[in-house]
Write a protein that holds these residues in place. Structure first.
Motif, PDB file in Angstrom:
ATOM      1  N   GLU A   1       6.443   4.383  -3.987  1.00  0.00           N
ATOM      2  CA  GLU A   1       7.853   4.603  -3.580  1.00  0.00           C
ATOM      3  C   GLU A   1       8.777   5.026  -4.770  1.00  0.00           C
ATOM      4  O   GLU A   1       8.295   4.569  -5.755  1.00  0.00           O
ATOM      5  CB  GLU A   1       8.475   3.550  -2.919  1.00  0.00           C
ATOM      6  CG  GLU A   1       7.916   3.024  -1.506  1.00  0.00           C
ATOM      7  CD  GLU A   1       8.318   1.581  -1.009  1.00  0.00           C
ATOM      8  OE1 GLU A   1       8.772   0.976  -1.839  1.00  0.00           O
ATOM      9  OE2 GLU A   1       8.238   1.231   0.003  1.00  0.00           O
TER      10      GLU A   1
ATOM     11  N   VAL B   1      -2.804   0.019  -3.192  1.00  0.00           N
ATOM     12  CA  VAL B   1      -2.857   1.640  -3.163  1.00  0.00           C
ATOM     13  C   VAL B   1      -4.261   1.940  -3.706  1.00  0.00           C
ATOM     14  O   VAL B   1      -4.645   1.457  -4.566  1.00  0.00           O
ATOM     15  CB  VAL B   1      -1.818   2.379  -3.822  1.00  0.00           C
ATOM     16  CG1 VAL B   1      -2.029   3.824  -3.806  1.00  0.00           C
ATOM     17  CG2 VAL B   1      -0.340   2.102  -3.332  1.00  0.00           C
TER      18      VAL B   1
ATOM     19  N   HIS C   1      -1.457  11.619  -4.561  1.00  0.00           N
ATOM     20  CA  HIS C   1       0.150  11.316  -4.141  1.00  0.00           C
ATOM     21  C   HIS C   1       0.719  12.681  -5.147  1.00  0.00           C
ATOM     22  O   HIS C   1       0.874  12.777  -6.215  1.00  0.00           O
ATOM     23  CB  HIS C   1       0.673  10.039  -4.625  1.00  0.00           C
ATOM     24  CG  HIS C   1       1.917   9.755  -4.072  1.00  0.00           C
ATOM     25  ND1 HIS C   1       3.190  10.328  -4.381  1.00  0.00           N
ATOM     26  CD2 HIS C   1       2.065   9.134  -2.838  1.00  0.00           C
ATOM     27  CE1 HIS C   1       3.845   9.907  -3.485  1.00  0.00           C
ATOM     28  NE2 HIS C   1       3.499   9.093  -2.591  1.00  0.00           N
TER      29      HIS C   1
ATOM     30  N   ASP D   1       0.866  -1.190   0.072  1.00  0.00           N
ATOM     31  CA  ASP D   1      -0.022   0.213   0.029  1.00  0.00           C
ATOM     32  C   ASP D   1       0.649   1.426  -0.029  1.00  0.00           C
ATOM     33  O   ASP D   1       0.533   2.370   0.478  1.00  0.00           O
ATOM     34  CB  ASP D   1      -0.960  -0.145   1.124  1.00  0.00           C
ATOM     35  CG  ASP D   1      -0.182  -0.274   2.485  1.00  0.00           C
ATOM     36  OD1 ASP D   1       0.966  -0.413   2.292  1.00  0.00           O
ATOM     37  OD2 ASP D   1      -0.715  -0.383   3.462  1.00  0.00           O
ATOM     38  N   THR D   2       1.957   1.051  -0.664  1.00  0.00           N
ATOM     39  CA  THR D   2       2.856   2.311  -0.416  1.00  0.00           C
ATOM     40  C   THR D   2       3.364   2.628  -1.976  1.00  0.00           C
ATOM     41  O   THR D   2       3.403   1.889  -2.897  1.00  0.00           O
ATOM     42  CB  THR D   2       4.289   2.160   0.223  1.00  0.00           C
ATOM     43  OG1 THR D   2       5.048   1.056  -0.424  1.00  0.00           O
ATOM     44  CG2 THR D   2       4.172   1.916   1.566  1.00  0.00           C
TER      45      THR D   2
END
Ligand SMILES: Cc1cc2nc3c(=O)[nH]c(=O)nc-3n(C[C@H](O)[C@H](O)[C@H](O)COP(=O)(O)OP(=O)(O)OC[C@H]3O[C@@H](n4cnc5c(N)ncnc54)[C@H](O)[C@@H]3O)c2cc1C
Ligand code: SF4
Length: 339
Positions: free
Chosen positions: A60, A73, A81, A57-58
């Protein structure tokens, strides 16, 4: 609804082994597509594996630059984001053009990529449909074809892929990272969905039991501008009739250095417009070039009885998008409110 069993996986590896251990298993993420299809009886899992809490769920920075986005996500979070808004505006715009705020809060990147066609005959158990029941026939081909494909369809299926997000991913040369019983592999987003051919029941190149784990987006080309435009029957909460995502970079003299263009709602998969791109690169960026490039791509269109309008519609959407991207950025004070 057919009874089913349920478990919640806590890691990607556990989700993959749980799938292998159960007959008729399905992964469940936000549920906004799968649960609807279960209520209609189109999908009938024996076992649901909740994959919404796998730690994927990130968003990066990817090791070589670019972005790595976890399959869990949520669409709202991805659109908001800062790295997506700043560096991948076509992706943010595509996500925000899809569904409604409530749906985007639940829908995941993995689930959005794997949502099924909105062909009404696919959702109607009383109608023959090769995608739902291979060999039964295609009700759409001789039925209502207004929303159907104009590119890459076959006698067995004329359905379109509904995702907005996937169109932007195709234009950004994103990749889909998969985890399956035999390990991990990576597939270009533009080649993840299939044309129907004579096996329309297979929407993608996903192998049985494979989990979408991440999406990776390469760093955009230097100086590139990008955007997404969607034509639909009403201003919100409607699937595309035609859409386009484009990434465009120009040299100082106005020559196109990089061009990526993808269409949505025209085919069984996001349609990467390679022919148009070949016309664009190395040519002066102006309205004539854009029209010529898009026409070269859409020359392959084979409209059905009710959807010839999609060809000029897609042309207008793509030419307008490319023209906007080629214009010099307006100073903030001159921009219209809300732009
Ligand atoms: C009224 C309405 C309007 C909509 N409008 C639009 C629109 O305009 N544009 C648009 O793009 N979308 C639209 N959508 C679709 C919406 O975006 C999708 O339903 C959503 O993105 C699916 O995500 P999910 O996480 O809920 O997936 P789920 O429903 O949980 O799953 C969908 C499919 O993906 C599989 N799956 C999920 N995660 C994984 C994974 N990690 N690995 C492997 N398989 C997985 C599931 O098994 C299932 O087959 C609309 C939906 C509704 C209900
Ligand atoms: S277009 Fe495809 S999904 Fe629709 S009825 Fe025909 S086979 Fe089924």
């Amino acid at each position: 609804m057919k009874p089913f069993t349920f478990e919640r996986a806590t890691s990607p590896e556990q989700a993959v082994s749980a799938f292998a251990a159960q007959p008729h298993a399905y992964f469940l993420a936000g549920g906004t597509n799968l649960v609807d299809l279960m209520k209609l009886g189109v999908e009938a899992p024996g076992h649901l594996i909740d994959v919404s809490r796998l730690g994927l769920d990130t968003v990066e920075t990817a090791p070589g630059g670019g972005l790595r986005v976890g399959a869990n996500v949520r669409n709202s979070d991805l659109a908001a984001h800062p790295a997506v808004r700043g560096d991948y505006p076509a992706l943010a715009q595509a996500l925000l053009a899809g569904a409604s705020g409530q749906l985007r809060n639940l829908a995941t990147t993995g689930g959005n990529l794997l949502q099924r066609t909105r062909c009404p005959y696919f959702q109607d158990l009383s109608a023959p449909c090769n995608k739902r029941e291979p060999g039964s026939g295609c009700s759409a081909r001789e039925g209502a074809t207004r929303d159907m494909a104009v590119l890459g369809h076959s006698e067995h299926c004329v359905a379109t892929h509904p995702s907005d997000m996937a169109v932007a991913l195709a234009a950004y040369d994103a990749e889909v990272e998969l985890l399956g019983p035999e390990g991990t592999r990576t597939v270009p987003a533009a080649a993840f969905h299939r044309l129907p051919g004579d096996t329309p029941e297979r929407d993608t190149v996903l192998r049985p039991g494979e989990l979408v784990a991440h999406l990776t987006l390469p760093a955009p080309p230097a100086g590139a501008r990008a955007g997404y435009r969607k034509a639909r029957d009403r201003a919100s909460y409607a699937f595309a009739l035609a859409s386009a995502a484009a990434v465009l970079a120009l040299d100082e003299d106005g020559t196109v250095r990089h061009a990526a263009l993808a269409f949505g709602a025209l085919a069984h998969r996001p349609w990467r417009a390679r022919t148009a791109e070949e016309v664009l690169v190395g040519t002066r960026a102006d309205a004539d070039t854009f029209a010529r490039a898009v026409d070269a791509e859409l020359a392959a269109a084979e409209p059905l009885a009710d959807n010839a309008f999609k060809v000029p519609l897609a042309r207008g959407v793509a030419v307008r998008l490319l023209t906007t991207l080629a214009e010099p950025p307006q100073p903030a004070a001159n921009r219209p409110a809300g732009a």
